[in-house]
Design an enzyme around this catalytic site. Structure first.
Site, PDB file in Angstrom:
ATOM      1  CG  ASP A 141      14.041  68.803  51.429  1.00 29.48           C
ATOM      2  OD1 ASP A 141      12.931  69.396  51.951  1.00 29.48           O
ATOM      3  OD2 ASP A 141      13.826  67.555  51.218  1.00 29.48           O
ATOM      4  CE1 TYR A 167      11.353  64.184  44.717  1.00 23.79           C
ATOM      5  CE2 TYR A 167       9.261  63.177  44.395  1.00 23.79           C
ATOM      6  CZ  TYR A 167       9.931  64.377  44.882  1.00 23.79           C
ATOM      7  OH  TYR A 167       9.412  65.218  45.785  1.00 23.79           O
ATOM      8  CE1 TYR A 170       8.560  67.269  53.078  1.00 24.08           C
ATOM      9  CE2 TYR A 170       6.303  66.339  53.935  1.00 24.08           C
ATOM     10  CZ  TYR A 170       7.352  67.451  53.807  1.00 24.08           C
ATOM     11  OH  TYR A 170       6.976  68.566  54.279  1.00 24.08           O
TER      12      TYR A 170
END
Length: 533
Positions: free
Chosen positions: A377, A449, A521
């Site tokens: 992003d 993440y 996502y």
């Protein structure tokens, strides 16, 4: 605003001005030795002709086409001469060759079947090229393929575009009227043979495009110094038309056996006919019998024509080439590719533009596309060794830059965009299989993440245990996020979460680490209220 580049308007170039001097149009570019080779190759040519036709048929073909004012090159086509080098001889040499063939076959022909009246080759040879009757089977395209007039627009376009290439390929589109006129000549010759009770099939003959392309290609090559090749990354496309005969095929709509259907549609306020492509016309002509053709076609034998061919501006295109490398993105304010919604640019620039515009200058290309191994992003940085990518360079004028030139561009990118983007290991990709490695990486790579999470209630061991019971992973059904709908189709995709692990912090905070399949996502969820599959 970007500086305007000369090559960006190349395709909008108007048709190059034709040669002013009438005499210059008819100057020919040819191999001088070909006319001499005809004498040496005469026996081979006779063998080629006799393989397809007997002497009576050969004589009828020559007489009929000379009476119809066809050019010598088209007569060779109908005689099935496949030695394409012979077509680059002069008209004078070819007419003398045809005259010799005619004399030889008449010696063995029954004079009761074939008239021995001599044709006036001298009359044809004495004409100036521009005063010669226009060939009804090629509209003088083949006759003029090696003249300055025919190659002039192509030559001018090559100079204007300034392509740095060594060879080229040709794509040509010929007038549809040529299909009807050629078939009409075939039918008429067969009728003449049938009237004289001479066997003739003419099922095969040398296609006009098969002779026109090599002859035009050789002429362009001699004028430009480029090499004409059947396979080349640089292609020249040119479309020829002939307004006088462009509707000659319409009679096919009245012949049921032709199965030739056309539709009238409205495009931008104008009515146009569709369905009359070259393949459709050719297929329809093959289905029609000679009797039906003679009955329905008003131009058999073909009428003489008053106008020669015309051409549209040539289109010059080099095949897409590829440059690979790695990039780092240091800013959280730029996107990977231009981020534009409803005409509004939501990020000041992008990784694609920072790298691509510099490559555009080097390659002098029309456009470029970045293909990265995955995405990030605009508010996410790409650090470490960088993300692999390759750049599609579309229609480059300078397709073979040196390694030093690529290094200079890389250094220029890194110097100008120090706080935004860094590019490394720029190199040309010559093996297309290497491109699939980067594309596969987008699907096979995983992402890890780590997040600091706040929830509305105090974090307890029970909350942590509820999350960590999914430690071994699970799958989710993921809809396309709204923010990327402008570049991805709306769909529900299955994604794999390889593992998830939570650790308790103070009060309402916890840390969450997860490893996911590429293309997932990250969406935070409350484990007590989310259904996890």
């Amino acid at each position: 605003m970007l500086k305007k580049r000369l090559w960006e308007t190349d395709h909008d170039l108007s048709l190059p001005t034709r040669i002013s001097e009438e005499s210059d149009k008819w100057k020919r570019i040819r191999c001088d030795e070909v006319s001499q080779d005809i004498e040496n190759s005469y026996e081979d040519i006779i063998k080629q002709i006799s393989h397809y036709n007997n002497d009576e048929t050969t004589s009828i073909i020559i007489d009929t086409m000379l009476n119809s004012k066809c050019c010598a090159r088209c007569i060779l086509r109908f005689l099935n001469v496949h030695d394409y080098k012979m077509y680059s001889a002069s008209e004078e040499a070819l007419l003398k060759l045809i005259s010799r063939i005619r004399e030889d076959v008449l010696k063995s022909t029954d004079p009761k079947l074939i008239s021995s009246t001599e044709h006036s080759f001298t009359e044809i040879l004495s004409c100036k090229p521009q005063d010669k009757p226009i060939c009804i089977t090629c509209f003088d395209l083949l006759y003029q393929a090696d003249t300055i007039e025919c190659i002039w627009p192509i030559y001018q376009s090559i100079l204007a575009h300034n392509f740095d290439v060594k060879d080229f390929n040709l794509s040509v589109s010929l007038p549809t009227g040529i299909l009807v006129n050629n078939h009409s000549m075939i039918v008429w010759i067969r009728k003449m043979c049938n009237d004289l009770k001479v066997h003739c099939s003419l099922e095969t003959l040398v296609d006009l495009k098969e002779t026109f392309k090599p002859l035009l290609g050789w002429s362009i090559g001699k004028q430009t110094g480029l090499v004409y090749k059947g396979q080349s990354q640089f292609n020249i496309s040119i479309e020829y038309s002939h307004e006088e005969t462009q509707r000659n095929h319409m009679f096919l709509t009245k012949i049921p056996s032709a199965e030739f259907g056309m539709k009238k549609t409205r495009v931008k306020g104008k009515h146009i006919w569709t369905g009359d492509s070259r393949p459709n016309i050719s297929n329809a002509l093959q289905k029609v019998s000679d009797e039906e053709f003679l009955k329905m076609c008003k131009s058999c034998p073909p009428f003489s024509v008053k106008e020669r061919w015309k051409n549209k501006p040539p289109i010059l295109e080099h095949a897409t080439i590829y440059v690979g490398g790695r990039y780092n993105k240091f800013s959280r304010d730029i996107s990977q590719t231009p981020w534009i919604i409803n005409g509004i640019k939501l990020a000041p620039t992008s990784v694609s533009e920072c790298i691509g515009e510099k490559l555009r200058e080097l390659f002098r290309c029309d456009d470029y596309n970045i293909v990265p191994a995955g995405r990030e992003d605009s508010n996410v940085r790409m650090l470490g060794n960088g993300r692999p990518f390759f750049m599609e360079i579309i229609n480059p004028r300078n397709p073979f830059p040196s390694k030093e030139a690529l290094n200079d561009v890389q250094e220029e990118i890194n110097k100008e965009y120090t706080d935004l983007v860094r590019c490394q290991r720029l190199t040309m990709i010559t093996n297309k299989q290497d491109l699939s490695i980067i594309k596969e990486g987008e699907e096979t790579k995983t992402k890890t993440y780590s997040a600091l999470v706040w929830i509305s209630k105090k974090v307890t061991p029970e909350v942590i245990d509820e999350i960590n019971k999914f430690h071994d992973g699970f799958t989710i059904k993921q809809r396309t996020p709204i923010r990327v709908l402008q570049r991805r189709s709306p769909a529900v995709r299955t994604k794999k979460i390889h593992y998830i692990f939570a650790e308790q912090m103070e009060d309402n905070f916890l840390t969450l680490r997860m490893k996911t399949e590429a293309g997932t996502y990250p969406v935070l969820f409350h484990p007590f209220f989310s259904e996890i599959r």
